[in-house]
Enzyme design. Structure first.
Site, PDB file in Angstrom:
ATOM      1  N   LEU A 142      57.238 -39.716  -8.421  1.00 26.99           N
ATOM      2  CA  LEU A 142      58.601 -39.369  -9.206  1.00 26.99           C
ATOM      3  C   LEU A 142      58.633 -40.130 -10.398  1.00 26.99           C
ATOM      4  O   LEU A 142      58.096 -41.145 -10.486  1.00 26.99           O
ATOM      5  CB  LEU A 142      59.958 -39.541  -8.016  1.00 26.99           C
ATOM      6  N   ASP A 189      50.274 -33.883  -3.138  1.00 28.16           N
ATOM      7  CA  ASP A 189      50.144 -34.759  -4.256  1.00 28.16           C
ATOM      8  C   ASP A 189      51.104 -34.549  -5.432  1.00 28.16           C
ATOM      9  O   ASP A 189      50.571 -34.047  -6.431  1.00 28.16           O
ATOM     10  CB  ASP A 189      48.638 -34.414  -4.446  1.00 28.16           C
ATOM     11  N   ASN A 213      53.204 -45.256  -9.222  1.00 26.04           N
ATOM     12  CA  ASN A 213      52.840 -45.101 -10.731  1.00 26.04           C
ATOM     13  C   ASN A 213      54.010 -44.921 -11.673  1.00 26.04           C
ATOM     14  O   ASN A 213      54.174 -43.807 -12.134  1.00 26.04           O
ATOM     15  CB  ASN A 213      51.774 -43.826 -10.882  1.00 26.04           C
ATOM     16  N   ASN A 219      43.609 -34.508 -10.416  1.00 21.33           N
ATOM     17  CA  ASN A 219      42.852 -35.486 -10.042  1.00 21.33           C
ATOM     18  C   ASN A 219      42.857 -35.742  -8.636  1.00 21.33           C
ATOM     19  O   ASN A 219      43.834 -36.127  -8.198  1.00 21.33           O
ATOM     20  CB  ASN A 219      43.037 -36.860 -11.003  1.00 21.33           C
TER      21      ASN A 219
END
Length: 418
Positions: free
Chosen positions: A65, A306, A96, A279
Site C-alpha cells: 500500500l 502480490d 516498501n 517482478n
C-alpha cells in the site's frame, strides 16, 4: 449485532459442516448457530445471496500500500476497503514505503492506522535498515510491536553473510526470515523473461537462472544455520524443484507464488503493455505448469496476489522504464478459480498462510469467532477496469476471462459487501 447468512455452502475441511449448505447465525462476532434453517428475526441483518459460499477468511501475505509516502497510489484506509471487498480478512503489508518499515514505531503506525477496520493488518518488517541490504534492522523490536516476518520487498539480500546472521539471530525469538529470489548481477538490466518473446520484441531478458541460483544459495544457508525461511513469489520450474528437495531434507522452508505467475505467461509481452511488467516476470507455459503442479503437491504453500499499486505516471511510459507491479487483490480469487478447485484455493489463501505466519485460525463451527469470506464460485466474466476498486488501476488481468464472484467478508464483527 446479529447477522444471518442464509443457505451458505461451507468450504472448510476443518469444519464438520464442510461442503454442506447451512444457515449461519453470527451474534456479536461469534457463530452462535449453524443449522439447516434458522428463522429470520426482524433484528437480524440477513445476507441472502445467489449461490452463497463461505470459507475461513482469506489472508494475503504480500500486499503493498502506498502509505506512508505514496498515498497517491493507495492509502491504508482505502486499501483495507479494497481487501475487504476482495475477500481478504487479513493482509500482510510489505515494508516498501517511504520511510521503509524498518523499526517498531513504523510497525505500530501501520497497525494503528487499521484500528477498527474489518481487515486485520500484519506488517512485514524490513530485514535490513532502509532495505539497503547493508545492516540488519531491529528485528526483535519489530516483532514485539507486531511484525510477523522480515524481508526487503522485491529486493534480494546480496550479502550472503548478512542472510546467514539473520537466520541465526531470528531463531532466538522464532522469527520468520524472507529472502526475495533474484540474483541482481545475473538479472542485470533485464525487464522480462529471457526467452523467445523477449528476443523477438528486443527486450532485455531475465533468465530463470537469476532466480534459481539465489534459491539454491538461500537453501544452502538455511541448511547450515537452521531457522525458518520463507521464499516469496517464485516463478520457475527449477525453483519449485529445489524447494521440494529441501523440504524432503526436513528444512523449514516455505514459499509462495503470485496469482499472475500461476495463470499467465510471457506471451502477453506482445503489445508492450506495462501492466504485464511484474517482478518476478511472467515466465513460460512450462514454468506455469510446474508451478501449478507445485501447488497441487504441496511444494508451494501459499498463493498471494502480490498486490502492488503503481500510479499512472510510472506505468503509462515506455515498457523498459515502467515500474514493476500489478494490483491483484480484486482479481485473486476469480483468476485462481479458472485453474483450481475451491479447497485448493482456501488451503493456499487461508489455512497455509495463517499457519506459516503464525496467525490463529478459527474453523466454521458453533462458538467460534466468525472470520469469513463470502463468495460465489459460479459465473464467468471479462475483468475490466470497472472491477478494480484500488486507487491505481494497473491490473495485469484487464481483458481476461475470470470465474466466480467475491461478495465480501464478515470479520471483526463487521459485514462488508461489495
Amino acid at each position: 449485532m446479529t447477522t444471518l447468512l442464509k443457505s451458505a455452502t461451507i468450504i472448510d475441511p476443518q469444519s464438520p459442516f464442510h461442503n454442506q449448505t447451512k444457515d449461519i447465525l453470527i451474534t456479536n462476532g461469534t457463530i452462535s448457530e449453524i443449522s439447516d434453517s434458522i428463522t429470520v428475526n426482524d433484528e437480524y441483518t440477513v445476507v441472502d445471496l445467489e449461490n452463497l459460499h463461505v470459507s475461513t477468511g482469506w489472508f494475503d501475505t504480500s500486499v503493498s500500500l502506498g502509505e506512508p509516502g505514496y498515498e497517491e497510489r493507495e492509502t491504508i484506509q482505502h486499501g483495507l476497503q479494497v481487501a475487504a471487498k476482495s475477500g481478504f480478512t487479513q493482509i500482510a503489508i510489505n515494508p516498501n514505503t517511504t520511510p521503509i518499515i524498518d523499526n517498531k514505531s513504523l510497525v505500530e503506525f501501520l497497525i494503528n492506522k487499521a484500528t477498527n477496520s474489518p481487515v486485520n493488518v500484519y506488517p512485514i518488517g524490513a530485514l535490513t535498515q532502509k532495505s539497503k541490504g547493508v545492516e540488519m534492522a531491529e528485528l526483535f523490536d519489530m516483532q514485539q510491536s507486531g511484525a510477523i516476518a522480515f524481508g526487503d520487498y522485491n529486493k534480494p539480500i546480496e550479502n550472503d553473510n548478512l542472510l546467514k546472521i539473520a537466520l541465526l539471530y531470528a531463531q532466538n525469538f522464532d522469527g520468520l526470515v524472507m529472502s526475495f529470489p533474484k540474483n541482481k548481477k545475473i538479472a542485470g538490466e533485464g525487464v522480462a523473461n529471457e526467452g523467445v518473446n523477449a528476443t523477438i520484441l528486443g527486450l532485455k531478458g531475465i533468465p530463470n537462472l537469476a532466480e534459481e541460483i539465489q534459491v539454491a544459495r538461500d537453501l544452502f544457508l538455511l541448511e547450515y544455520t537452521g531457522g525458518k525461511l520463507h521464499i516469496p513469489t517464485i516463478s520457475t520450474e527449477k525453483s519449485a524443484q529445489l524447494i521440494r528437495e529441501a523440504k524432503e531434507k526436513g528444512l523449514q522452508v516455505t514459499c509462495s507464488v503470485a496469482v499472475h505467475n500461476l495463470t499467465l505467461t510471457d506471451d502477453l509481452l506482445h503489445g508492450f503493455d506495462a501492466n504485464v511488467k511484474v517482478n518476478p516476470p511472467l515466465r513460460t507455459r512450462k514454468d506455469v505448469d510446474a508451478l501449478i503442479a507445485g501447488v497441487k503437491d504441496g511444494t508451494i504453500d501459499i498463493i498471494t496476489s502480490d498486490h502492488n499499486p503503481i500510479d499512472i505516471e510510472d506505468k503509462k511510459v515506455e515498457f523498459s522504464i515502467a515500474k514493476d507491479g500489478t494490483v491483484g487483490m480484486e482479481s485473486a480469487f476469480t483468476a485462481l478459480h479458472t485453474i483450481f478447485d475451491l479447497e485448493t484455493i482456501v488451503n493456499c489463501m487461508s489455512t497455509q498462510p495463517k499457519r506459516i505466519f503464525g496467525i490463529s485460525e478459527n474453523s466454521i463451527n458453533k462458538d467460534q469467532v466468525a472470520n469469513l469470506t463470502l463468495f460465489n464460485p459460479k459465473g464467468e466474466f471479462e475483468f475490466s477496469e470497472e472491477n478494480i476498486v484500488s486507487t491505481s488501476k494497473n491490473s495485469i488481468f484487464i481483458g481476461h476471462k475470470l470465474k466466480g464472484e467475491v461478495y465480501g467478508i464478515y470479520a471483526n464483527e463487521q459485514l462488508v459487501l461489495k
